[in-house]
Design an enzyme around this catalytic site. Structure first.
Site, PDB file in Angstrom:
ATOM      1  N   LYS A 132       0.835  -1.208   0.000  1.00 22.27           N
ATOM      2  CA  LYS A 132       0.000   0.000   0.000  1.00 22.27           C
ATOM      3  C   LYS A 132       0.870   1.258   0.000  1.00 22.27           C
ATOM      4  CE  LYS A 132      -3.428  -2.668  -0.100  1.00 22.27           C
ATOM      5  NZ  LYS A 132      -4.492  -3.074   0.792  1.00 22.27           N
TER       6      LYS A 132
HETATM    7  C1  LIG Z   1      -5.507  -4.005   1.037  1.00 19.71           C
HETATM    8  C2  LIG Z   1      -6.956  -3.699   1.108  1.00 19.71           C
HETATM    9  C3  LIG Z   1      -7.734  -4.069   2.205  1.00 19.71           C
HETATM   10  C4  LIG Z   1      -7.218  -4.934   3.335  1.00 19.71           C
HETATM   11  O1  LIG Z   1      -6.077  -4.493   3.971  1.00 19.71           O
HETATM   12  P1  LIG Z   1      -5.150  -5.560   4.719  1.00 19.71           P
HETATM   13  O2  LIG Z   1      -4.251  -4.688   5.547  1.00 19.71           O
HETATM   14  O3  LIG Z   1      -4.425  -6.314   3.658  1.00 19.71           O
HETATM   15  O4  LIG Z   1      -6.016  -6.423   5.541  1.00 19.71           O
HETATM   16  C5  LIG Z   1      -9.062  -3.693   2.226  1.00 19.71           C
HETATM   17  N1  LIG Z   1      -9.603  -3.005   1.219  1.00 19.71           N
HETATM   18  C6  LIG Z   1      -8.891  -2.625   0.138  1.00 19.71           C
HETATM   19  C7  LIG Z   1      -9.551  -1.842  -0.950  1.00 19.71           C
HETATM   20  C8  LIG Z   1      -7.554  -2.984   0.033  1.00 19.71           C
HETATM   21  O5  LIG Z   1      -6.868  -2.653  -1.062  1.00 19.71           O
END
Ligand SMILES: *Cc1c(COP(=O)(O)O)cnc(C)c1O
Length: 370
Positions: free
Chosen positions: A188
Site C-alpha cells: 500500500k
Molecule cells: C488491502 C486492502 C484491504 C485490506 O487491507 P489488509 O491490511 O491487507 O487487511 C481492504 N480493502 C482494500 C480496498 C484494500 O486494497
C-alpha cells in the site's frame, strides 16, 4: 537488460538502518512493551494530526479495521452492506465475517470505482451501510455517495485502504465516511514491513467502541473486564515507531507517484482510440497507489512489456460476485458487466517512487511501441 519488477524488493532499503535502530531500541527498552504502547499512541496522534480526524485507532490490518467498524456500527445478521463488485476479497469477507450480507454494485467502466446509481438501486429495507472503496488511482464519488447515504439513512463506510494521502474536494481520503480505514500492508502507499491498519473517524463514540473491540472489548484501563465481544486486532510497537518516522516522507513519495502518473497519462493520450485507455487524469480525488491501464489486448501487451523487461500486474481478474466464496451472495438477475470487462482488460504498470526518470521513460516507450 535489467528487469523492472512490478513489486520492487528494495522498497525499504532506504530505511533499513532506521528499522534496525527501531528494533534495537524497542527490543532493549526496559519496559519490554511490544503492542499498544506509547509508540502506538504517538502514531495514532500523528495520523490524527495528518488527517484532521477526531480519532484514529491503529489495529491489526485493513481487513481488521473494516470488521471493527462494521461491528462498532452494530451491523450483523439480517443487515445488508452494499459493496463494489470489483475489488479485493476483504470488501465482501469483512461483511460476511460480522454475519451480514454483502450486496454487489457495479463499477464505472473507466474509473473502476463503484457507480453511485448502482449503489442506490441495490439499497433495500435491510441495507445498514454502503461501503465504497477507492481503487487503483481514483477515489470513489464520495460527495454523491455521502448524500445518498444520508438520503437513505444508512451508514457510510469508506474503504480508503489504498488511498491514504489522497484528497478529494479538500477532504482527505478516510474522512468522507462515518468511518474510513487505512492498510499498512507492504504494497500500500503507506505500506510497512509487516501488517497493520487504522480506523479513522470523527464519531467519538464509534471510535471508543472500535478501540475496545480491537482488544477483546477491554477499555484500556481495567484488564480482564470485557465490555463487548471483540477481536485481537492490536498494533505492533516496532511498526508504530517505524511508520511514525516514515510518515513525514509520505507526501513526497505520493508526489513522485503522481508525477510519474502524469507523465504516463500524457504519453498515452493518443492510444485511447487504439485500444489502450489511460486512467482519468487530474489531481483532485487521485492517489496513485497503482497505475492501471485498460487494454483490449491485455495479454499481448503484458507479454510485449515482459520482453522489454517491464513487470506488470493484473488485479482482480474475477469480480467478487463471481468468486466461489461469494457467489452465494450474488443476487439473481443482477449483473456486473463493467466489473467483468475491467477484470479482462486492466493491466497495472510499475509506479513506485524510486523509479528513475529513465526507467519511467522506458516503460512509457515500451507501451507506445506496442
Ligand atoms: C488491502 C486492502 C484491504 C485490506 O487491507 P489488509 O491490511 O491487507 O487487511 C481492504 N480493502 C482494500 C480496498 C484494500 O486494497
Amino acid at each position: 537488460m535489467t528487469t523492472l519488477p512490478f513489486f520492487p524488493p528494495d522498497l525499504f532499503d532506504h530505511d533499513r538502518d532506521l528499522l534496525l535502530e527501531t528494533v534495537r531500541r524497542i527490543g532493549t527498552d526496559p519496559a519490554q512493551r511490544f503492542i499498544l504502547g506509547e509508540r502506538t499512541a504517538a502514531f495514532e496522534a500523528a495520523l490524527r494530526e495528518h488527517t484532521g480526524a477526531a480519532d484514529v485507532i491503529a489495529c491489526g490490518s485493513g481487513t481488521g479495521a473494516l470488521m471493527l467498524v462494521l461491528r462498532a456500527m452494530d451491523i450483523g445478521p439480517g443487515d445488508e452492506v452494499v459493496v463494489p463488485a470489483l475489488g479485493c476479497a476483504p470488501l465482501a469477507a469483512s461483511v460476511v465475517n460480522v454475519g451480514a450480507t454483502p450486496v454487489f454494485a457495479d463499477v464505472h467502466p473507466w474509473t473502476m470505482v463503484v457507480e453511485p446509481y448502482e449503489v442506490e438501486t441495490a439499497i433495500t429495507e435491510q441495507t445498514a451501510a454502503i461501503m465504497p472503496a477507492h481503487m487503483f488511482s481514483v477515489m470513489a464519488d464520495m460527495p454523491t455517495l455521502s448524500a445518498l447515504a444520508e438520503r437513505h439513512g444508512v451508514r457510510l463506510v469508506e474503504d480508503s485502504a489504498v488511498a491514504q494521502g489522497g484528497v478529494l474536494g479538500g477532504l482527505p481520503a478516510g474522512r468522507w465516511g462515518d468511518a474510513g480505514v487505512y492498510s499498512f500492508v507492504q504494497v500500500k502507499t503507506f505500506g510497512t514491513i509487516g501488517e497493520g491498519g487504522a480506523v479513522v473517524t470523527d464519531d467519538a463514540a464509534l471510535g471508543q467502541l472500535v478501540r475496545m473491540l480491537r482488544n477483546h472489548g477491554q477499555d484500556g484501563r481495567t484488564r480482564f473486564v470485557h465490555h463487548a465481544i471483540g477481536y485481537n486486532s492490536r498494533f505492533d510497537e516496532i511498526i508504530a515507531d517505524y511508520q511514525l518516522h516514515r510518515l513525514s516522507g509520505l507526501a513526497e513519495r505520493l508526489e513522485r507517484r503522481a508525477r510519474i502518473a502524469e507523465y504516463y497519462t500524457e504519453r498515452f493520450a493518443d492510444l485511447a482510440d487504439r485500444g489502450i485507455q489511460a486512467p482519468p487524469p487530474g489531481r483532485d480525488g487521485r492517489c496513485y497507489y497503482v497505475y492501471c491501464l485498460l487494454a483490449e489486448r491485455r495479454e499481448d501487451l503484458r507479454r510485449h512489456l515482459a520482453h522489454r523487461g517491464v513487470g506488470t500486474h493484473v488485479y482482480y481478474p474475477t469480480p467478487l460476485p463471481a468468486q466461489p466464496a461469494f457467489a452465494q451472495y450474488a443476487r439473481s438477475r443482477r449483473f456486473w458487466p463493467h466489473a467483468e470487462l475491467a477484470g479482462a482488460r486492466m493491466l497495472a504498470l510499475p509506479i513506485y517512487p524510486h523509479l528513475t526518470d529513465a526507467q519511467v521513460e522506458h516503460i512509457a516507450d515500451s507501451v507506445c511501441a506496442f
